[in-house]
Design an enzyme around this catalytic site. Sequence first.
Site, PDB file in Angstrom:
ATOM      1  N   ASP A  31      28.079  34.635  49.370  1.00 60.03           N
ATOM      2  CA  ASP A  31      28.571  35.931  48.900  1.00 60.03           C
ATOM      3  C   ASP A  31      27.929  37.013  49.774  1.00 60.03           C
ATOM      4  OD1 ASP A  31      29.767  36.842  45.763  1.00 60.03           O
ATOM      5  OD2 ASP A  31      29.085  38.362  47.184  1.00 60.03           O
ATOM      6  N   LEU A  33      27.625  40.039  48.728  1.00 58.64           N
ATOM      7  CA  LEU A  33      27.080  40.990  47.747  1.00 58.64           C
ATOM      8  C   LEU A  33      27.750  42.364  47.841  1.00 58.64           C
ATOM      9  CD1 LEU A  33      23.277  40.019  47.929  1.00 58.64           C
ATOM     10  CD2 LEU A  33      24.983  39.224  46.276  1.00 58.64           C
ATOM     11  N   SER A  36      28.592  42.532  44.071  1.00 57.21           N
ATOM     12  CA  SER A  36      27.792  41.817  43.060  1.00 57.21           C
ATOM     13  C   SER A  36      26.318  41.968  43.405  1.00 57.21           C
ATOM     14  CB  SER A  36      28.192  40.340  43.010  1.00 57.21           C
ATOM     15  OG  SER A  36      28.067  39.751  44.281  1.00 57.21           O
ATOM     16  N   ALA A  81      35.902  34.773  46.807  1.00 54.70           N
ATOM     17  CA  ALA A  81      35.522  35.980  47.549  1.00 54.70           C
ATOM     18  C   ALA A  81      36.749  36.784  47.949  1.00 54.70           C
ATOM     19  CB  ALA A  81      34.726  35.604  48.794  1.00 54.70           C
ATOM     20  N   LYS A  84      39.401  43.389  45.025  1.00 54.28           N
ATOM     21  CA  LYS A  84      40.393  43.290  43.947  1.00 54.28           C
ATOM     22  C   LYS A  84      40.835  44.625  43.345  1.00 54.28           C
ATOM     23  CE  LYS A  84      36.958  42.770  40.317  1.00 54.28           C
ATOM     24  NZ  LYS A  84      36.572  42.180  39.059  1.00 54.28           N
ATOM     25  N   SER A 124      46.576  35.321  41.484  1.00 58.34           N
ATOM     26  CA  SER A 124      46.667  36.305  40.395  1.00 58.34           C
ATOM     27  C   SER A 124      48.090  36.376  39.868  1.00 58.34           C
ATOM     28  CB  SER A 124      46.257  37.666  40.963  1.00 58.34           C
ATOM     29  OG  SER A 124      46.629  38.684  40.078  1.00 58.34           O
ATOM     30  N   TYR A 148      47.063  44.653  47.566  1.00 58.96           N
ATOM     31  CA  TYR A 148      46.245  43.603  46.948  1.00 58.96           C
ATOM     32  C   TYR A 148      47.123  42.411  46.570  1.00 58.96           C
ATOM     33  CZ  TYR A 148      43.828  41.024  43.287  1.00 58.96           C
ATOM     34  OH  TYR A 148      43.305  40.008  42.515  1.00 58.96           O
ATOM     35  N   LYS A 152      47.419  38.357  48.077  1.00 57.86           N
ATOM     36  CA  LYS A 152      47.392  37.093  47.324  1.00 57.86           C
ATOM     37  C   LYS A 152      48.629  36.258  47.644  1.00 57.86           C
ATOM     38  CE  LYS A 152      43.535  37.646  45.115  1.00 57.86           C
ATOM     39  NZ  LYS A 152      42.374  36.837  45.470  1.00 57.86           N
ATOM     40  N   LEU A 199      40.906  47.579  31.730  1.00 57.76           N
ATOM     41  CA  LEU A 199      40.817  48.016  30.341  1.00 57.76           C
ATOM     42  C   LEU A 199      39.519  47.581  29.646  1.00 57.76           C
ATOM     43  CD1 LEU A 199      42.119  49.262  27.811  1.00 57.76           C
ATOM     44  CD2 LEU A 199      43.208  47.049  27.406  1.00 57.76           C
ATOM     45  N   PHE A 217      47.100  54.343  29.240  1.00 62.34           N
ATOM     46  CA  PHE A 217      48.085  54.688  30.279  1.00 62.34           C
ATOM     47  C   PHE A 217      49.514  54.412  29.805  1.00 62.34           C
ATOM     48  CE2 PHE A 217      44.497  53.576  33.450  1.00 62.34           C
ATOM     49  CZ  PHE A 217      44.033  54.891  33.455  1.00 62.34           C
TER      50      PHE A 217
HETATM   51  P1  NAD Z   1      34.214  40.143  41.844  1.00 69.87           P
HETATM   52  O1  NAD Z   1      34.365  41.319  42.734  1.00 69.87           O
HETATM   53  O2  NAD Z   1      33.314  40.242  40.669  1.00 69.87           O
HETATM   54  O3  NAD Z   1      33.783  38.870  42.699  1.00 69.87           O
HETATM   55  C1  NAD Z   1      34.156  38.697  44.044  1.00 69.87           C
HETATM   56  C2  NAD Z   1      32.907  38.375  44.834  1.00 69.87           C
HETATM   57  O4  NAD Z   1      33.260  38.171  46.201  1.00 69.87           O
HETATM   58  C3  NAD Z   1      31.861  39.484  44.799  1.00 69.87           C
HETATM   59  O5  NAD Z   1      30.623  38.927  44.438  1.00 69.87           O
HETATM   60  C4  NAD Z   1      31.848  40.022  46.232  1.00 69.87           C
HETATM   61  O6  NAD Z   1      30.560  40.459  46.595  1.00 69.87           O
HETATM   62  C5  NAD Z   1      32.313  38.822  47.022  1.00 69.87           C
HETATM   63  N1  NAD Z   1      32.992  39.112  48.283  1.00 69.87           N
HETATM   64  C6  NAD Z   1      34.030  39.960  48.501  1.00 69.87           C
HETATM   65  N2  NAD Z   1      34.422  39.906  49.783  1.00 69.87           N
HETATM   66  C7  NAD Z   1      33.627  38.987  50.390  1.00 69.87           C
HETATM   67  C8  NAD Z   1      33.558  38.462  51.705  1.00 69.87           C
HETATM   68  N3  NAD Z   1      34.394  38.875  52.656  1.00 69.87           N
HETATM   69  N4  NAD Z   1      32.636  37.526  51.981  1.00 69.87           N
HETATM   70  C9  NAD Z   1      31.782  37.091  51.020  1.00 69.87           C
HETATM   71  N5  NAD Z   1      31.795  37.551  49.757  1.00 69.87           N
HETATM   72  C10 NAD Z   1      32.718  38.483  49.453  1.00 69.87           C
HETATM   73  O7  NAD Z   1      35.712  39.738  41.380  1.00 69.87           O
HETATM   74  P2  NAD Z   1      36.179  38.669  40.299  1.00 69.87           P
HETATM   75  O8  NAD Z   1      36.785  39.417  39.172  1.00 69.87           O
HETATM   76  O9  NAD Z   1      35.122  37.681  40.038  1.00 69.87           O
HETATM   77  O10 NAD Z   1      37.384  38.009  41.100  1.00 69.87           O
HETATM   78  C11 NAD Z   1      37.234  36.814  41.837  1.00 69.87           C
HETATM   79  C12 NAD Z   1      38.563  36.488  42.499  1.00 69.87           C
HETATM   80  O11 NAD Z   1      39.577  36.386  41.499  1.00 69.87           O
HETATM   81  C13 NAD Z   1      39.035  37.536  43.485  1.00 69.87           C
HETATM   82  O12 NAD Z   1      39.628  36.884  44.586  1.00 69.87           O
HETATM   83  C14 NAD Z   1      40.085  38.303  42.705  1.00 69.87           C
HETATM   84  O13 NAD Z   1      41.062  38.870  43.539  1.00 69.87           O
HETATM   85  C15 NAD Z   1      40.682  37.212  41.836  1.00 69.87           C
HETATM   86  N6  NAD Z   1      41.294  37.724  40.604  1.00 69.87           N
HETATM   87  C16 NAD Z   1      40.550  38.507  39.757  1.00 69.87           C
HETATM   88  C17 NAD Z   1      41.159  39.026  38.608  1.00 69.87           C
HETATM   89  C18 NAD Z   1      40.379  39.926  37.673  1.00 69.87           C
HETATM   90  O14 NAD Z   1      41.002  40.670  36.916  1.00 69.87           O
HETATM   91  N7  NAD Z   1      39.045  39.886  37.659  1.00 69.87           N
HETATM   92  C19 NAD Z   1      42.494  38.734  38.316  1.00 69.87           C
HETATM   93  C20 NAD Z   1      43.204  37.913  39.182  1.00 69.87           C
HETATM   94  C21 NAD Z   1      42.583  37.416  40.334  1.00 69.87           C
HETATM   95  N1  UFG Z   2      44.821  50.393  30.767  1.00 64.94           N
HETATM   96  C1  UFG Z   2      44.670  51.592  30.087  1.00 64.94           C
HETATM   97  N2  UFG Z   2      43.565  52.349  30.369  1.00 64.94           N
HETATM   98  C2  UFG Z   2      42.620  51.965  31.276  1.00 64.94           C
HETATM   99  C3  UFG Z   2      42.790  50.744  31.963  1.00 64.94           C
HETATM  100  C4  UFG Z   2      43.911  49.981  31.688  1.00 64.94           C
HETATM  101  O1  UFG Z   2      45.501  51.959  29.266  1.00 64.94           O
HETATM  102  O2  UFG Z   2      41.645  52.713  31.492  1.00 64.94           O
HETATM  103  C5  UFG Z   2      45.999  49.545  30.451  1.00 64.94           C
HETATM  104  C6  UFG Z   2      46.906  49.306  31.635  1.00 64.94           C
HETATM  105  O3  UFG Z   2      47.852  50.331  31.757  1.00 64.94           O
HETATM  106  C7  UFG Z   2      47.517  47.951  31.262  1.00 64.94           C
HETATM  107  C8  UFG Z   2      46.398  47.252  30.498  1.00 64.94           C
HETATM  108  O4  UFG Z   2      45.522  48.285  30.064  1.00 64.94           O
HETATM  109  O5  UFG Z   2      48.604  48.138  30.375  1.00 64.94           O
HETATM  110  C9  UFG Z   2      45.609  46.267  31.353  1.00 64.94           C
HETATM  111  O6  UFG Z   2      45.173  46.919  32.538  1.00 64.94           O
HETATM  112  P1  UFG Z   2      44.065  46.277  33.510  1.00 64.94           P
HETATM  113  O7  UFG Z   2      43.808  47.269  34.584  1.00 64.94           O
HETATM  114  O8  UFG Z   2      42.927  45.795  32.717  1.00 64.94           O
HETATM  115  O9  UFG Z   2      44.786  44.986  34.076  1.00 64.94           O
HETATM  116  P2  UFG Z   2      46.125  44.828  34.937  1.00 64.94           P
HETATM  117  O10 UFG Z   2      47.042  43.939  34.165  1.00 64.94           O
HETATM  118  O11 UFG Z   2      46.663  46.115  35.377  1.00 64.94           O
HETATM  119  O12 UFG Z   2      45.600  44.105  36.247  1.00 64.94           O
HETATM  120  C10 UFG Z   2      44.697  42.997  36.215  1.00 64.94           C
HETATM  121  C11 UFG Z   2      43.876  43.009  37.504  1.00 64.94           C
HETATM  122  C12 UFG Z   2      44.735  42.704  38.664  1.00 64.94           C
HETATM  123  C13 UFG Z   2      45.451  41.426  38.447  1.00 64.94           C
HETATM  124  C14 UFG Z   2      46.236  41.486  37.159  1.00 64.94           C
HETATM  125  C15 UFG Z   2      46.884  40.163  36.865  1.00 64.94           C
HETATM  126  O13 UFG Z   2      43.277  44.268  37.685  1.00 64.94           O
HETATM  127  O14 UFG Z   2      43.934  42.554  39.795  1.00 64.94           O
HETATM  128  O15 UFG Z   2      45.368  41.801  36.081  1.00 64.94           O
HETATM  129  O16 UFG Z   2      45.957  39.147  36.928  1.00 64.94           O
HETATM  130  F1  UFG Z   2      46.298  41.212  39.465  1.00 64.94           F
END
Ligand code: NAD
Ligand code: UFG
Length: 336
Positions: A31, A33, A36, A81, A84, A124, A148, A152, A199, A217
């Site tokens: 990572d 960092l 994180s 990694a 997002k 995602s 973004y 993916k 959210l 929203f």
């Molecule tokens: P996060 O940001 O908490 O974790 C990602 C980690 O990757 C971080 O620790 C960051 O420091 C590290 N990182 C980023 N770019 C890097 C690089 N080039 N080299 C090495 N390390 C790197 O995010 P998360 O929520 O744990 O998400 C993990 C994965 O899941 C991501 O690929 C994200 O796109 C995907 N994802 C997340 C969500 C969500 O809502 N959390 C939804 C769908 C998909």
């Molecule tokens: N929302 C609010 N207020 C806020 C934040 C969010 O009303 O302050 C609402 C949004 O409009 C949506 C719901 O809460 O209706 C969820 O929103 P999030 O931002 O928590 O999640 P999204 O579904 O928009 O997106 C998330 C991740 C994306 C990922 C997607 C599907 O952020 O990266 O889920 O996995 F692609």
Amino acid sequence: MKILVTGGTGYIGSHTCVQLIEKGWQPVIIDSLVNSKISVLERIEKITGTRPAFVEGDVRDADLLQKVLREHAIEAVIHFAGLKAVGESISMPLKYYDNNVHGSVVLMEAMKQCNVKTLVFSSSATVYGDATKMPLKEDAPTSATNPYGQSKLMVEKIIADLCTSNPSWSITALRYFNPVGAHESGLIGEDPQGIPNNLMPFLAQVAVGRREELQVFGNDYQTPDGTGVRDYIHVIDLAQGHLCALAHAHGKAGYHVFNLGTGKGNSVLEMLNAFGKACGKKLKYKIASRRPGDVAASWADPQKAQSVLNWKAEKSMDDMCQDTWHWQSQNPNGYP
Ligand code: NAD
Ligand code: UFG
């Protein structure tokens, strides 16, 4: 099994490392960092009794990756990694394509050089674009509404081409719906930097007094209460999905795609009420305009993961809210 976990100190990666260790598998984290903290490692150690091996570095560093894959005799990789933040990806697309797409290509090239052919990739539900037919099955049409999501989709396409080119690869793309919650110990959880985009962390920061009120929203969507509906999944269930995917894919060739969701949708107002119940506070909110790019509703058909991976989300909405609150109240300012 020794598993390289890219992004392993992040939100989903850290919870997955805990489960890997508890299963007796050995995670090796790489990572940068960038999003994180190093203190995550101590927390993982507190929970499991084992501190995972850690390499600070970037997945775009091909030489480093090969060194780590060889020195640790890695058998499979889970690739978390990436960056997002949807809004940031619109203003800084090159940063996202470089990190998420180029980073994944460098990783797969290094794996090829080291003959490591099993990969689980964090995709995602965003790849379903603005689909309106719910629930979403894996064969639903895909599209992207922002860089973004595009990153993916591009990586999924690259993976498909790679698996076609050489059938010895075994790659699984997991399409996460909305990961929330935290480990029940309250020691690890989601720690967004700056103003949370999502959210659940926003609600948690309102509850702990870091933010004044939630902005909802939009309340004029075609949904039962007019607010956005999503499929929220507990991060522990999500982490477990990676272990099931690895158990299924290891040694089994091909490209596999699975939704990881619960199959149920909840509205923003339902989430607000459920979280208020968990923290015992009335959370302030106001209705704001729609957030550009948001879809009205999105939830998974998780049947394929259930029948093929033998995986099913087990945790309830109460678990998601209680565990988030436990984490946030014990760590009001996130990780040290
Ligand atoms: P996060 O940001 O908490 O974790 C990602 C980690 O990757 C971080 O620790 C960051 O420091 C590290 N990182 C980023 N770019 C890097 C690089 N080039 N080299 C090495 N390390 C790197 O995010 P998360 O929520 O744990 O998400 C993990 C994965 O899941 C991501 O690929 C994200 O796109 C995907 N994802 C997340 C969500 C969500 O809502 N959390 C939804 C769908 C998909
Ligand atoms: N929302 C609010 N207020 C806020 C934040 C969010 O009303 O302050 C609402 C949004 O409009 C949506 C719901 O809460 O209706 C969820 O929103 P999030 O931002 O928590 O999640 P999204 O579904 O928009 O997106 C998330 C991740 C994306 C990922 C997607 C599907 O952020 O990266 O889920 O996995 F692609």
